[in-house]
Design a protein around this motif. Structure first.
Motif, PDB file in Angstrom:
ATOM      1  N   HIS A  91       0.808  -1.223   0.000  1.00 26.72           N
ATOM      2  CA  HIS A  91       0.000   0.000   0.000  1.00 26.72           C
ATOM      3  C   HIS A  91       0.841   1.273   0.000  1.00 26.72           C
ATOM      4  O   HIS A  91       0.379   2.331  -0.390  1.00 26.72           O
ATOM      5  N   TRP A  92       2.096   1.144   0.426  1.00 27.79           N
ATOM      6  CA  TRP A  92       2.948   2.322   0.576  1.00 27.79           C
ATOM      7  C   TRP A  92       3.616   2.755  -0.728  1.00 27.79           C
ATOM      8  O   TRP A  92       4.237   3.807  -0.783  1.00 27.79           O
ATOM      9  N   VAL A  93       3.474   1.948  -1.776  1.00 27.75           N
ATOM     10  CA  VAL A  93       4.151   2.275  -3.040  1.00 27.75           C
ATOM     11  C   VAL A  93       3.526   3.530  -3.650  1.00 27.75           C
ATOM     12  O   VAL A  93       2.312   3.640  -3.756  1.00 27.75           O
ATOM     13  N   THR A  94       4.383   4.473  -4.015  1.00 28.08           N
ATOM     14  CA  THR A  94       3.864   5.735  -4.544  1.00 28.08           C
ATOM     15  C   THR A  94       4.035   5.808  -6.058  1.00 28.08           C
ATOM     16  O   THR A  94       4.796   5.046  -6.657  1.00 28.08           O
ATOM     17  N   ILE A  95       3.335   6.761  -6.610  1.00 29.16           N
ATOM     18  CA  ILE A  95       3.419   7.058  -8.031  1.00 29.16           C
ATOM     19  C   ILE A  95       4.857   7.358  -8.448  1.00 29.16           C
ATOM     20  O   ILE A  95       5.311   6.949  -9.510  1.00 29.16           O
ATOM     21  N   GLU A  96       5.598   8.032  -7.558  1.00 32.18           N
ATOM     22  CA  GLU A  96       6.973   8.410  -7.888  1.00 32.18           C
ATOM     23  C   GLU A  96       7.874   7.179  -7.947  1.00 32.18           C
ATOM     24  O   GLU A  96       8.748   7.086  -8.809  1.00 32.18           O
ATOM     25  N   MET A  97       7.675   6.259  -7.025  1.00 38.98           N
ATOM     26  CA  MET A  97       8.523   5.063  -7.006  1.00 38.98           C
ATOM     27  C   MET A  97       8.359   4.246  -8.284  1.00 38.98           C
ATOM     28  O   MET A  97       9.298   3.651  -8.782  1.00 38.98           O
ATOM     29  N   LEU A  98       7.146   4.226  -8.798  1.00 38.41           N
ATOM     30  CA  LEU A  98       6.881   3.450 -10.007  1.00 38.41           C
ATOM     31  C   LEU A  98       7.170   4.250 -11.276  1.00 38.41           C
ATOM     32  O   LEU A  98       7.080   3.715 -12.369  1.00 38.41           O
ATOM     33  N   CYS A  99       7.496   5.539 -11.106  1.00 38.34           N
ATOM     34  CA  CYS A  99       7.702   6.431 -12.254  1.00 38.34           C
ATOM     35  C   CYS A  99       6.471   6.456 -13.158  1.00 38.34           C
ATOM     36  O   CYS A  99       6.561   6.267 -14.376  1.00 38.34           O
ATOM     37  N   VAL A 100       5.324   6.644 -12.550  1.00 36.43           N
ATOM     38  CA  VAL A 100       4.085   6.681 -13.318  1.00 36.43           C
ATOM     39  C   VAL A 100       3.893   8.080 -13.907  1.00 36.43           C
ATOM     40  O   VAL A 100       3.900   9.055 -13.160  1.00 36.43           O
ATOM     41  N   PRO A 101       3.743   8.175 -15.215  1.00 34.22           N
ATOM     42  CA  PRO A 101       3.673   9.492 -15.847  1.00 34.22           C
ATOM     43  C   PRO A 101       2.282  10.110 -15.826  1.00 34.22           C
ATOM     44  O   PRO A 101       1.808  10.575 -16.847  1.00 34.22           O
ATOM     45  N   VAL A 102       1.613  10.085 -14.680  1.00 33.80           N
ATOM     46  CA  VAL A 102       0.332  10.784 -14.603  1.00 33.80           C
ATOM     47  C   VAL A 102       0.342  11.736 -13.412  1.00 33.80           C
ATOM     48  O   VAL A 102       0.909  11.435 -12.364  1.00 33.80           O
ATOM     49  N   ASP A 103      -0.268  12.865 -13.597  1.00 32.40           N
ATOM     50  CA  ASP A 103      -0.329  13.882 -12.558  1.00 32.40           C
ATOM     51  C   ASP A 103      -1.756  13.972 -12.042  1.00 32.40           C
ATOM     52  O   ASP A 103      -2.630  14.564 -12.681  1.00 32.40           O
ATOM     53  N   GLU A 104      -1.958  13.389 -10.883  1.00 29.95           N
ATOM     54  CA  GLU A 104      -3.321  13.305 -10.361  1.00 29.95           C
ATOM     55  C   GLU A 104      -3.855  14.638  -9.850  1.00 29.95           C
ATOM     56  O   GLU A 104      -5.009  14.723  -9.444  1.00 29.95           O
ATOM     57  N   ASN A 105      -3.005  15.652  -9.863  1.00 29.01           N
ATOM     58  CA  ASN A 105      -3.505  16.972  -9.474  1.00 29.01           C
ATOM     59  C   ASN A 105      -4.393  17.573 -10.559  1.00 29.01           C
ATOM     60  O   ASN A 105      -5.158  18.499 -10.289  1.00 29.01           O
ATOM     61  N   ILE A 106      -4.263  17.068 -11.756  1.00 30.07           N
ATOM     62  CA  ILE A 106      -5.141  17.520 -12.834  1.00 30.07           C
ATOM     63  C   ILE A 106      -6.460  16.763 -12.693  1.00 30.07           C
ATOM     64  O   ILE A 106      -6.478  15.527 -12.704  1.00 30.07           O
ATOM     65  N   PRO A 107      -7.563  17.497 -12.521  1.00 31.52           N
ATOM     66  CA  PRO A 107      -8.852  16.827 -12.255  1.00 31.52           C
ATOM     67  C   PRO A 107      -9.210  15.776 -13.305  1.00 31.52           C
ATOM     68  O   PRO A 107      -9.666  14.680 -12.960  1.00 31.52           O
ATOM     69  N   GLU A 108      -8.980  16.107 -14.560  1.00 33.01           N
ATOM     70  CA  GLU A 108      -9.330  15.176 -15.623  1.00 33.01           C
ATOM     71  C   GLU A 108      -8.536  13.876 -15.490  1.00 33.01           C
ATOM     72  O   GLU A 108      -9.044  12.780 -15.736  1.00 33.01           O
ATOM     73  N   VAL A 109      -7.283  14.021 -15.083  1.00 32.50           N
ATOM     74  CA  VAL A 109      -6.423  12.846 -14.919  1.00 32.50           C
ATOM     75  C   VAL A 109      -6.916  11.985 -13.760  1.00 32.50           C
ATOM     76  O   VAL A 109      -7.072  10.767 -13.899  1.00 32.50           O
ATOM     77  N   SER A 110      -7.178  12.634 -12.633  1.00 32.25           N
ATOM     78  CA  SER A 110      -7.601  11.837 -11.475  1.00 32.25           C
ATOM     79  C   SER A 110      -8.948  11.178 -11.759  1.00 32.25           C
ATOM     80  O   SER A 110      -9.217  10.080 -11.288  1.00 32.25           O
ATOM     81  N   ASP A 111      -9.763  11.846 -12.563  1.00 34.11           N
ATOM     82  CA  ASP A 111     -11.031  11.259 -12.965  1.00 34.11           C
ATOM     83  C   ASP A 111     -10.803   9.981 -13.764  1.00 34.11           C
ATOM     84  O   ASP A 111     -11.442   8.953 -13.529  1.00 34.11           O
ATOM     85  N   ASN A 112      -9.855  10.051 -14.701  1.00 33.88           N
ATOM     86  CA  ASN A 112      -9.536   8.868 -15.491  1.00 33.88           C
ATOM     87  C   ASN A 112      -8.943   7.753 -14.642  1.00 33.88           C
ATOM     88  O   ASN A 112      -9.193   6.575 -14.893  1.00 33.88           O
ATOM     89  N   VAL A 113      -8.149   8.142 -13.655  1.00 33.99           N
ATOM     90  CA  VAL A 113      -7.560   7.138 -12.764  1.00 33.99           C
ATOM     91  C   VAL A 113      -8.674   6.393 -12.023  1.00 33.99           C
ATOM     92  O   VAL A 113      -8.683   5.164 -11.951  1.00 33.99           O
ATOM     93  N   VAL A 114      -9.628   7.158 -11.512  1.00 33.95           N
ATOM     94  CA  VAL A 114     -10.746   6.534 -10.786  1.00 33.95           C
ATOM     95  C   VAL A 114     -11.529   5.595 -11.702  1.00 33.95           C
ATOM     96  O   VAL A 114     -11.886   4.479 -11.324  1.00 33.95           O
ATOM     97  N   LYS A 115     -11.759   6.051 -12.933  1.00 29.83           N
ATOM     98  CA  LYS A 115     -12.510   5.211 -13.871  1.00 29.83           C
ATOM     99  C   LYS A 115     -11.746   3.936 -14.205  1.00 29.83           C
ATOM    100  O   LYS A 115     -12.334   2.855 -14.318  1.00 29.83           O
ATOM    101  N   ALA A 116     -10.440   4.085 -14.373  1.00 25.87           N
ATOM    102  CA  ALA A 116      -9.618   2.903 -14.670  1.00 25.87           C
ATOM    103  C   ALA A 116      -9.712   1.898 -13.526  1.00 25.87           C
ATOM    104  O   ALA A 116      -9.838   0.690 -13.758  1.00 25.87           O
ATOM    105  N   ILE A 117      -9.661   2.404 -12.304  1.00 27.26           N
ATOM    106  CA  ILE A 117      -9.764   1.526 -11.136  1.00 27.26           C
ATOM    107  C   ILE A 117     -11.118   0.817 -11.125  1.00 27.26           C
ATOM    108  O   ILE A 117     -11.213  -0.390 -10.913  1.00 27.26           O
ATOM    109  N   THR A 118     -12.176   1.584 -11.392  1.00 30.98           N
ATOM    110  CA  THR A 118     -13.517   0.996 -11.412  1.00 30.98           C
ATOM    111  C   THR A 118     -13.618  -0.118 -12.448  1.00 30.98           C
ATOM    112  O   THR A 118     -14.171  -1.183 -12.181  1.00 30.98           O
TER     113      THR A 118
END
Ligand SMILES: Nc1nc2c(ncn2[C@@H]2O[C@H](COP(=O)(O)OP(=O)(O)O)[C@@H](O)[C@H]2O)c(=O)[nH]1
Ligand SMILES: [Mg+2]
Ligand SMILES: [Zn+2]
Lengths: 499, 221
Positions: free
Chosen positions: A252-279
């Motif tokens: 659970h402690w693994v962060t976006i930075e550790m994985l070098c994930v190229p998404v910025d969840e501070n952008i609302p549209e991005v975090s929206d897509n992240v939530v949808k992907a999870i769903t």
């Protein structure tokens, strides 16, 4: 930022997904919220009923088929190709290609031929009349699938032939529940193969057309076969599910930075897509048809691409996609992940899996799971020590940065001690819970066992309802043994007066 | 079966899966984007993703559907290779001609692929970024000699200048077709297509009129 990403996400309470008997395994709607184990236990008494049900199903399908084609049969006398032709050379080649498979192929060709020839089975009269509760359990879904399949096939020339083959095969599969999972898979895959070969050669279908027919075939068959083929008891899929679920929780402690994930969840549209992907990736578990499960993965992937594209302003490559998918899987902790992957691998149309777009995303999901299983400090650019600290829960990423390991203030070391203590307590509680669960399941087993025995005894020695003749004295009921009953006048009958 | 014509039949669609392997930044993604979309470093892309791309070709009258699978090139994902290249008909192993190290990585991939898949897979070794000829660090002779020694073909490309890319893919497709046809022949007369289809190759008889319907692109010019 890390906080944010951890807080956000879907709130699917894990407990809602667990077996309602509380055994710790995942439950499933198809099993009325129970896990496969508990479901089987619940169901074992109705075991023989299953067979009758299958008979009834066979009978009904036969009737459906007759009904569906009764009217539209002018060309009934057109020659129907025999499946043996398609199989003989195939099995020869398979033999050459893989020795270990050849045995199965032989059985398969036998199996296929007999199943194709088998006349509709006679259903015992009593089976038809049983309206057991388990019969009504058969989801409406499967009936709808049959209806849709038939109306789809009506437009095709070889429609009737296809339905016959699929019905016969599905019916026979229902009797093969005790087969090993890869044998079941082999049967189904060989069936797909033979059928699509014949569609290509005998009915001269274009590859797109054949693919679309095969999609419907898969839908029809797997909707029916789902219960016996998803996470079958002959496999350890369920344990693997638990293992990966635990593993993901531990990470659970693994962060976006550790994985070098190229998404910025501070952008609302991005975090929206992240939530949808999870769903989407969570939703996969709720589908019965392999292709529908694949579609969930594809939708999840598209949302990931959107998130990447919005962040990076360029089309996502595999270098971007895979780490993001790994991140999504870690966030989602999708229920019964391994079972779903196995099920798709075993029972999906192979052409969809191997070179199609869906297959590409599915392969990436397999990669993500493999990565999560093997993941170590190096894969996250951490030292082995750091990794161990995170895994043991002694340190969380944010705190780690703040603490210079050399001179630890007293308060901090105190805190760490408390944390250690807490972890220890947690583990102990876990053990107690485990014990309690085992006890509970033992109790249930015991109760079932006793019930079973009582039932047995009751059946063997049916209860005598006549009281023994000698026990008149103790009887206190007013009318008991009233020998003069016969002498009493008959009860008054209501009389009808014509008014 | 109706496909008795075997390798000689002319109305067939081949489906091939090709994986892209190589270190990060050697230009794998650039190569496919150039080939499938004719774009390079284009910031106004309409493409959503460049990880899975397809191309339809028409090679000497035969239709080919090519699916190109990009793979994550980071070192930490190396172990996942077998999951990606399983069932593929071809592999394109890319290195950067200015980067000696990336050529070593290609050698590792070749060893692994041959070990896992034998000669069933068509290998292409590709030296990319030849527009940076002045900074070349991998000699042409060494690279071509190595490729020959392992039964692979060698190509020089530049995604930036769109050089050598059409040839690379066309050549690869032809070789994959040959392999598929040889496999068909090996199966003997009237054999079913089953097993090859289960490996990812699909040979499909089509109705004659269908062939004209799908135009495709002919790049044999
Ligand atoms: N000069 C030059 N640069 C290239 C060429 N191909 C790719 N690049 C650049 O190399 C970098 C990495 O390319 P990319 O396609 O992302 O490589 P990948 O990581 O292997 O997919 C990018 O900055 C590209 O612009 C080429 O042929 N010539
Ligand atoms: Mg790339
Ligand atoms: Zn349970």
């Amino acid at each position: 930022m890390t906080h944010r990403s951890e807080r956000r996400g879907i709130h699917v309470d894990q407990s809602e997904l667990l077996c309602t008997k509380g055994c710790g395994f995942y439950g499933n709607v198809a099993w009325h919220g129970l896990c496969s184990k508990c479901w089987r236990e619940e169901n074992s008494r109705a075991g023989h009923k299953q067979i009758q049900e299958d008979h009834a199903l066979a009978e009904r399908l036969q009737r459906e088929e007759e009904a569906a084609y009764a009217s539209s049969q002018q060309g009934a006398s057109q020659p129907q190709p025999k499946p043996q032709h398609a199989i003989a050379p195939f099995s020869k080649f398979e033999e050459r290609k893989t020795k270990e498979k050849s045995r199965k192929v032989h059985t398969m060709s036998k199996f296929f031929t007999t199943s194709a020839k088998t006349p509709p089975k006679k259903v015992p009269a009593e089976a038809q009349s049983t309206s057991s509760p388990s019969a009504s359990r058969r989801p409406v879904e499967t009936d709808r699938a049959t209806q849709e399949f038939i109306s789809f096939l009506k437009t095709l020339k070889p429609g009737r032939e296809i339905f016959k083959q699929c019905r016969a095969f599905t019916e026979d599969m229902a009797y093969k529940r005790d087969l090993a999972a890869d044998e079941m898979s082999e049967y189904v895959q060989d069936f797909y193969q033979n059928l699509s070969d014949r569609l290509h050669t005998h009915f001269k279908g274009s590859s797109e057309r054949v693919e679309s027919v095969m999609d419907e075939v898969e839908r029809y068959m797997m909707t029916r076969l789902y219960e016996g083929t998803f996470c079958p008891e002959t496999t350890d899929d369920e344990n693997k599910d638990l293992a990966i679920q635990k593993r993901i929780r531990a990470l659970h402690w693994v962060t976006i930075e550790m994985l070098c994930v190229p998404v910025d969840e501070n952008i609302p549209e991005v975090s929206d897509n992240v939530v949808k992907a999870i769903t989407d990736v969570i939703e996969m578990d709720s589908k019965r048809v392999p292709r529908d499960k694949l579609t969930c993965i594809t939708r999840c992937s598209k949302h990931i691409f959107n998130a990447i594209k919005t962040t990076k302003k360029e089309a996502a490559s595999a270098d971007d996609f895979l780490p993001t998918l790994i991140y999504i899987v870690l966030k989602a902790n999708p229920p019964r992940l391994q079972s779903n992957i196995q099920y798709i691998t075993r029972f999906c149309n192979p052409s969809r899996l191997m070179s199609g777009e869906d297959g590409y995303y599915f392969t990436n999901l397999c990669c993500a799971v493999a990565f999560i299983e093997k993941l170590d400090g190096q894969s996250l650019n951490l030292s082995a020590e750091e990794f161990d600290l995170y895994m043991s829960g002694q340190v969380s990423p944010e705190r780690c940065k703040a603490v210079p390991s050399s001179a630890e203030p007293a308060a901090l070391s105190q805190m760490n001690k408390s944390l250690d203590l807490l972890t220890g307590l947690g583990a102990r509680q876990e053990r107690v819970m485990e014990g309690a669960r085992r006890l509970e399941s033992d109790l249930i087993d015991w109760r079932d066992g006793v019930q079973h025995k009582v039932q047995d005894v009751l059946e063997r020695f049916p209860l005598e309802t006549q009281p023994p003749p000698s026990s008149t004295a103790s009887s206190s009921a007013i009318d008991a043994d009233n020998v003069e009953n016969d002498l009493l006048p008959p009860p008054l009958q209501p009389q009808l007066f014509a008014g | 079966m109706a496909s008795g014509g075997g390798a000689g039949g002319s109305n067939k669609t081949y489906s091939f899966k090709v994986v892209l392997l190589g270190e990060g930044c050697v230009g794998k993604t650039s190569l496919v984007l150039r080939y499938c979309e004719n774009k390079f470093n284009d910031k106004h892309i309409t493409t959503l993703q460049a990880s899975f791309l397809t191309k339809k070709l028409n090679i000497t009258g035969k239709r080919v559907n090519l699916a190109i699978w990009d793979t994550a090139g980071q070192e930490r994902f190396h172990a996942l290779g077998p999951i990606y290249y399983r069932d593929s008909n071809g592999a394109i192993l890319v290195y950067d001609v200015t980067d000696e190290d990336s050529f070593q990585k290609v050698k590792n991939w070749v060893k692994e692929l041959r070990k896992m898949l034998g000669n069933d897979i068509c290998l292409c070794i590709v030296g990319n970024k030849i527009d940076l000829e002045k900074e070349r660090h991998v000699s042409v002779e060494e690279a071509e000699g190595y490729a020959e020694s392992v039964g692979a073909k060698h190509y020089h490309t530049s995604a930036k200048l769109n050089k050598g890319i059409e040839e690379l893919f066309l050549d690869l497709c032809k070789r994959m077709m040959e392999t598929a046809q040889a496999e068909e022949r090996a199966k003997g007369n009237g054999a079913s297509q089953s097993s090859s289809a289960r490996r990812g190759v699909q040979i499909v008889d089509d109705e004659p009129q269908a062939a004209t319907a799908a135009g495709g692109c002919c790049s044999s010019g």
